[in-house]
Design a protein around this motif. Structure first.
Motif, PDB file in Angstrom:
ATOM      1  N   VAL A   9       0.856  -1.181   0.000  1.00 42.01           N
ATOM      2  CA  VAL A   9       0.000   0.000   0.000  1.00 42.01           C
ATOM      3  C   VAL A   9       0.895   1.235   0.000  1.00 42.01           C
ATOM      4  O   VAL A   9       1.819   1.336   0.809  1.00 42.01           O
ATOM      5  N   ASP A  10       0.616   2.159  -0.929  1.00 49.25           N
ATOM      6  CA  ASP A  10       1.374   3.405  -1.024  1.00 49.25           C
ATOM      7  C   ASP A  10       0.450   4.604  -0.919  1.00 49.25           C
ATOM      8  O   ASP A  10      -0.704   4.547  -1.338  1.00 49.25           O
ATOM      9  N   ARG A  11       0.984   5.664  -0.359  1.00 51.12           N
ATOM     10  CA  ARG A  11       0.394   6.999  -0.407  1.00 51.12           C
ATOM     11  C   ARG A  11       1.567   7.958  -0.454  1.00 51.12           C
ATOM     12  O   ARG A  11       2.395   7.991   0.448  1.00 51.12           O
ATOM     13  N   ASP A  12       1.637   8.731  -1.517  1.00 55.69           N
ATOM     14  CA  ASP A  12       2.760   9.644  -1.707  1.00 55.69           C
ATOM     15  C   ASP A  12       4.068   8.859  -1.570  1.00 55.69           C
ATOM     16  O   ASP A  12       4.270   7.881  -2.265  1.00 55.69           O
ATOM     17  N   SER A  55       4.901   3.877   2.379  1.00 50.28           N
ATOM     18  CA  SER A  55       4.615   2.544   1.859  1.00 50.28           C
ATOM     19  C   SER A  55       4.546   1.539   3.006  1.00 50.28           C
ATOM     20  O   SER A  55       5.223   1.696   4.028  1.00 50.28           O
ATOM     21  N   CYS A  56       3.723   0.508   2.818  1.00 48.61           N
ATOM     22  CA  CYS A  56       3.700  -0.578   3.788  1.00 48.61           C
ATOM     23  C   CYS A  56       3.326  -1.877   3.081  1.00 48.61           C
ATOM     24  O   CYS A  56       2.884  -1.874   1.934  1.00 48.61           O
ATOM     25  N   LYS A  57       3.530  -2.968   3.803  1.00 53.23           N
ATOM     26  CA  LYS A  57       3.213  -4.305   3.313  1.00 53.23           C
ATOM     27  C   LYS A  57       2.346  -4.969   4.372  1.00 53.23           C
ATOM     28  O   LYS A  57       2.673  -4.930   5.563  1.00 53.23           O
ATOM     29  N   VAL A  58       1.220  -5.572   3.912  1.00 55.48           N
ATOM     30  CA  VAL A  58       0.263  -6.172   4.834  1.00 55.48           C
ATOM     31  C   VAL A  58      -0.008  -7.608   4.417  1.00 55.48           C
ATOM     32  O   VAL A  58      -0.344  -7.862   3.249  1.00 55.48           O
ATOM     33  N   TRP A  59       0.167  -8.545   5.336  1.00 52.69           N
ATOM     34  CA  TRP A  59      -0.195  -9.941   5.085  1.00 52.69           C
ATOM     35  C   TRP A  59      -1.720 -10.042   4.971  1.00 52.69           C
ATOM     36  O   TRP A  59      -2.444  -9.319   5.657  1.00 52.69           O
TER      37      TRP A  59
END
Length: 77
Positions: A27-30, A33-37
């Protein structure tokens, strides 16, 4: 990087080549960023997001988990 979903300022996507990884979504915003199981829904990593936004992202992933898992399975087999 197929985009699976857009919700507000967030883009939900996965990379086309991530061998031996369980189902997850990026998931990105500007610049954040993150990663989600996806099974179970849980934060894997994050760069830049504040805790409040991460809770919202996890909520959105939970709400859309079926769509995200289906897209993952269709793409990665």
């Amino acid at each position: 990087m197929p985009t699976v979903l857009r919700s507000g300022p967030y883009r939900f996507y996965f990379y086309s080549h991530e061998p031996n990884e369980p189902p997850h979504i990026h998931v990105d915003r500007d610049q954040d960023s993150c990663k989600v199981w996806l099974t179970p829904v849980a934060l894997s990593s994050s760069l830049g997001f504040k805790a409040r936004e991460l809770r919202e992202i996890e909520r959105l992933v939970s709400l859309n988990r079926g769509i995200l898992l289906k897209a993952w399975e269709e793409f990665h087999g």
